[in-house]
Design a protein around this motif. Structure first.
Motif, PDB file in Angstrom:
ATOM      1  N   VAL A   1      -2.105   2.191  -5.819  1.00 56.55           N
ATOM      2  CA  VAL A   1      -2.267   1.790  -4.419  1.00 56.55           C
ATOM      3  C   VAL A   1      -2.935   0.418  -4.335  1.00 56.55           C
TER       4      VAL A   1
ATOM      5  N   VAL B   1      -3.184   7.064  -9.239  1.00 64.20           N
ATOM      6  CA  VAL B   1      -2.695   6.866  -7.878  1.00 64.20           C
ATOM      7  C   VAL B   1      -3.512   5.780  -7.190  1.00 64.20           C
TER       8      VAL B   1
ATOM      9  N   LEU C   1       0.832  -1.203   0.000  1.00 62.80           N
ATOM     10  CA  LEU C   1       0.000   0.000   0.000  1.00 62.80           C
ATOM     11  C   LEU C   1       0.869   1.256   0.000  1.00 62.80           C
TER      12      LEU C   1
ATOM     13  N   ASP D   1       2.306   8.496  -6.680  1.00 63.24           N
ATOM     14  CA  ASP D   1       2.552   9.933  -6.573  1.00 63.24           C
ATOM     15  C   ASP D   1       3.641  10.401  -7.534  1.00 63.24           C
TER      16      ASP D   1
ATOM     17  N   GLU E   1       1.473   3.799  -3.140  1.00 67.27           N
ATOM     18  CA  GLU E   1       1.185   5.237  -3.008  1.00 67.27           C
ATOM     19  C   GLU E   1       2.385   6.072  -3.434  1.00 67.27           C
TER      20      GLU E   1
END
Length: 81
Positions: A51, A47, A26, A34, A30
């Protein structure tokens, strides 16, 4: 009782691996999302996808590793008898 303990070890290691891998995936997803997504509202979907993919890949890999380690421990417990 020993047979039950061996199966319990496999299940616990699998659950712990799933949780740890999911958490690591996770955060990694992320971070990757990003960096690779464009800024603004058009990059939100990328994004979220990064994730989700990171979570599932990490959870499956670490969960499988936990089950594999549990199987090895169970076999060693049974061979010592």
């Amino acid at each position: 009782m020993s047979n039950f303990l061996g199966w319990l070890i496999i299940v616990v290691f699998g659950i712990v691996g799933f949780a740890a891998g999911g958490t690591a995936g996770l955060f990694l997803g992320e971070a990757i999302g990003d960096v690779t997504a464009p800024s603004g509202a058009e990059g939100v979907g990328n994004v979220i996808l990064a994730v989700l993919v990171g979570f599932w890949v990490g959870a499956i890999l670490f969960g499988s590793l936990g089950v594999w380690l549990g199987i090895i421990i169970r076999r060693r417990m049974n061979s010592e008898k």
